[in-house]
Enzyme design. Sequence first.
Site, short mmCIF file in Angstrom:
data_model
loop_
_atom_site.label_atom_id
_atom_site.label_comp_id
_atom_site.label_asym_id
_atom_site.label_seq_id
_atom_site.Cartn_x
_atom_site.Cartn_y
_atom_site.Cartn_z
N ARG A 120 39.40 43.48 29.68
CA ARG A 120 40.14 44.72 29.89
C ARG A 120 41.64 44.48 29.84
NH1 ARG A 120 41.43 47.78 34.72
NH2 ARG A 120 41.43 50.02 34.32
N LYS A 185 34.18 36.54 40.07
CA LYS A 185 33.79 37.37 38.94
C LYS A 185 32.59 36.77 38.23
CE LYS A 185 35.79 39.84 35.02
NZ LYS A 185 37.06 40.29 34.41
N ARG A 321 42.91 44.78 49.46
CA ARG A 321 44.07 44.39 50.26
C ARG A 321 43.62 43.53 51.43
NH1 ARG A 321 45.38 49.14 52.00
NH2 ARG A 321 44.88 48.82 54.20
#
Length: 323
Positions: A120, A185, A321
């Site tokens: 992406r 990932k 976060r």
Amino acid sequence: MQARELLALLAPGEALSGERLAEQGGVTRAAIWKQIQALRSRGVPIEARGAAGYRLPWPLQMLDAARIRAAVPAPWRKRLGELEVHWELDSTSSELQRRGAELPDLSVMIAETQSAGRGRRGRAWLSPPGLNLYLSCLKRFDGGFAALSGLSLAVGVILLRALESLGIAEAGLKWPNDALARGGKLAGILVELSGEYQGPCAAVIGIGLNLRLTDALREQAGQPACDLATLAGGEPPERNDVAAALITALAEGLTRFEREGFTGFVADYAARDLLRDAPLRVQGAQGVLEGIGAGVDERGALLVNAADGLHRIDSADVSVRRA
């Protein structure tokens, strides 16, 4: 001897001497050494075992189009278009885009390695030969781009369904197009559209899935990464079986998406949504937004509860976060 033939000889995981490899390939030992170095430079962890020769640290399975197609259940096998396995492409998605006009619906392109794998936002996708799965699927739609909202999220659900059919159930989805497991990932999804906004159009759906990652590849990735070998206790499912399971899930899932749109996937996405209730930092065209993930809407937009209310995000980079 080409790199593909050399890797196929080493695939069983047994040590083979340079002399034996040269004899089998009808080339010099210097030529074997050159191809060994070429494979190593692409990320293949070929070990040198002194007089015993060269070997891989574990066996690997070369991809085979006939075996993959045969493993797809008959009802979906009949629906498939072309199924091609290449040694190397610039990217499987680029190949489908070049040839899309001549290929039937639900055609699938797979490569052992990619020279320019794409993620992406133009990011590169590491594509070492023989270790992982790089697959793209062509799907045509009649309803135009507007009917394809949420397609990349639906493909994430489809991918996890395929893995669950193989006994891999730990992964979750990070909006809009990543599969994560154990904080790293596991897979990336890239959906590229072409055609008419309100008429016939086509989606090229690219999926990169990590089956085995070496320590060197994890360093190159530049972010935490996970693979099926880790999730399966050291031995991932066979690559041809993974490819067949993914193709089956794509054929079934994309047919459902064509009929129902993202509505048919909302509940399944919610069950696998890693950003729901997580503190998020969203960076997009409107700047930086911080808040708490609140799932996705019926179009596939990310929902974020911030201090000034609920926000709908259609495109952005999102990170969790730190508390």
